[in-house]
Design an enzyme around this catalytic site. Structure first.
Site, PDB file in Angstrom:
ATOM      1  N   GLU A  73    -108.123  38.935 -20.478  1.00 62.70           N
ATOM      2  CA  GLU A  73    -107.104  39.639 -19.678  1.00 62.70           C
ATOM      3  C   GLU A  73    -105.685  39.135 -19.966  1.00 62.70           C
ATOM      4  OE1 GLU A  73    -107.905  42.224 -18.419  1.00 62.70           O
ATOM      5  OE2 GLU A  73    -109.732  42.145 -17.207  1.00 62.70           O
ATOM      6  N   HIS A  92    -105.790  35.527 -11.548  1.00 61.99           N
ATOM      7  CA  HIS A  92    -106.690  36.673 -11.415  1.00 61.99           C
ATOM      8  C   HIS A  92    -108.067  36.144 -11.027  1.00 61.99           C
ATOM      9  CE1 HIS A  92    -109.074  40.170 -12.202  1.00 61.99           C
ATOM     10  NE2 HIS A  92    -109.668  39.628 -13.250  1.00 61.99           N
ATOM     11  N   HIS A  94    -112.178  37.113  -9.176  1.00 63.84           N
ATOM     12  CA  HIS A  94    -113.196  38.051  -8.676  1.00 63.84           C
ATOM     13  C   HIS A  94    -113.757  37.469  -7.387  1.00 63.84           C
ATOM     14  CE1 HIS A  94    -114.193  39.720 -13.000  1.00 63.84           C
ATOM     15  NE2 HIS A  94    -112.897  39.730 -12.733  1.00 63.84           N
ATOM     16  N   TYR A 113     -99.536  40.671  10.182  1.00 63.36           N
ATOM     17  CA  TYR A 113     -98.161  40.541   9.690  1.00 63.36           C
ATOM     18  C   TYR A 113     -98.047  39.762   8.387  1.00 63.36           C
ATOM     19  CZ  TYR A 113     -97.481  35.663  11.217  1.00 63.36           C
ATOM     20  OH  TYR A 113     -97.560  34.310  11.352  1.00 63.36           O
ATOM     21  N   HIS A 155    -112.814  45.753  -9.386  1.00 60.41           N
ATOM     22  CA  HIS A 155    -112.634  44.602 -10.271  1.00 60.41           C
ATOM     23  C   HIS A 155    -112.300  43.311  -9.507  1.00 60.41           C
ATOM     24  CE1 HIS A 155    -110.822  43.180 -14.368  1.00 60.41           C
ATOM     25  NE2 HIS A 155    -111.256  42.161 -13.646  1.00 60.41           N
ATOM     26  N   TYR A 208     -85.913  33.210   6.449  1.00 58.39           N
ATOM     27  CA  TYR A 208     -86.427  31.857   6.225  1.00 58.39           C
ATOM     28  C   TYR A 208     -86.156  31.436   4.791  1.00 58.39           C
ATOM     29  CZ  TYR A 208     -89.205  31.437  10.525  1.00 58.39           C
ATOM     30  OH  TYR A 208     -89.610  31.314  11.814  1.00 58.39           O
TER      31      TYR A 208
HETATM   32 ZN   LIG Z   1    -111.455  40.192 -14.142  1.00 65.33          ZN
END
Ligand SMILES: [Zn+2]
Length: 222
Positions: A73, A92, A94, A113, A155, A208
């Protein structure tokens, strides 16, 4: 820097964001004047990683150096660094609750929120595309517009931060929000915050950030 990346990748596992070899993590690193990033290699157990296993990828060309191939990826990592100069790390995963919601293909609405911590009044779910493709990267970047996180349909999750610590914190926060939304939805239809309520939260977070960046970073959990 390689050691910091490995430690953060191993922390993803400890935080329950990843199992096996799914997921990947990167951090921006300029080398010899060229913009680029270190990224976890494809198909390797994080527990066994050494600094020599970490490839460096050039942002401009996508070429890499090192003895291991970068994560499959690497494209959405590269495209994020190219498009967003403020991004210093990309995560990334899963993780189970994010994946569950991503499989419904729906945006996460402002049921809490803390959704605003990711830059807006929702966490978008990017369109499905085959893993490792330019089409997936394009869908991811569209879903991340003005945001620091998105889901990827069928995904997982994608998060970007100014550094590894912030990316990891945001990843943990997003997985937690996904779990809370899932649990609340089991009991009924969660009451959503309206546009005015979310604007007030976004303004307060922004305030903030201006006065003391640390407050924004740690996310005011009151
Ligand atoms: Zn993936």
């Amino acid at each position: 820097m390689e050691k910091a990346l490995i430690a953060s990748a191993q922390a993803m596992r400890a935080a329950g964001l990843n199992k096996g070899t799914a997921g990947n993590l990167s951090c921006r690193l300029v080398r010899e004047g060229r913009d680029g990033f270190l990224i976890t290699p494809t198909g390797m157990d994080y527990a066994a990683l050494t600094p020599e296993d970490i490839p460096w990828v050039a942002v401009e060309s996508g070429e890499f150096t090192g003895k291991r191939k970068p994560s499959s990826e690497w494209r959405f990592h590269r495209d994020l660094y190219a498009a967003r100069p403020e991004v210093g790390a990309v995560l990334h995963a899963h993780s189970p609750f994010a994946v569950s919601l991503a499989c419904l293909g729906r945006d996460i609405p402002p049921f809490h929120y803390m959704i605003a911590r990711f830059g807006g009044d929702s966490i978008r779910c990017g369109d499905y595309a085959l893993f490792g493709t330019q089409a997936l990267s394009d869908a991811a970047l569209a879903a991340l517009k003005d945001r620091t996180a998105c889901l990827l349909a069928n995904h997982g999750m994608l998060v970007c931060g100014r550094d590894l610590k912030q990316a990891l914190d945001l990843g943990v926060e997003l997985e937690s929000l996904c779990e809370q939304y899932w649990r609340a939805s089991l009991l009924g239809e969660p009451r959503l915050l309206d546009a005015k309520e979310m604007t007030a939260v976004l303004e307060k977070f922004e305030g903030y950030g201006r006065q003391d960046e640390h407050d924004m970073k740690t996310g005011d959990k009151d």
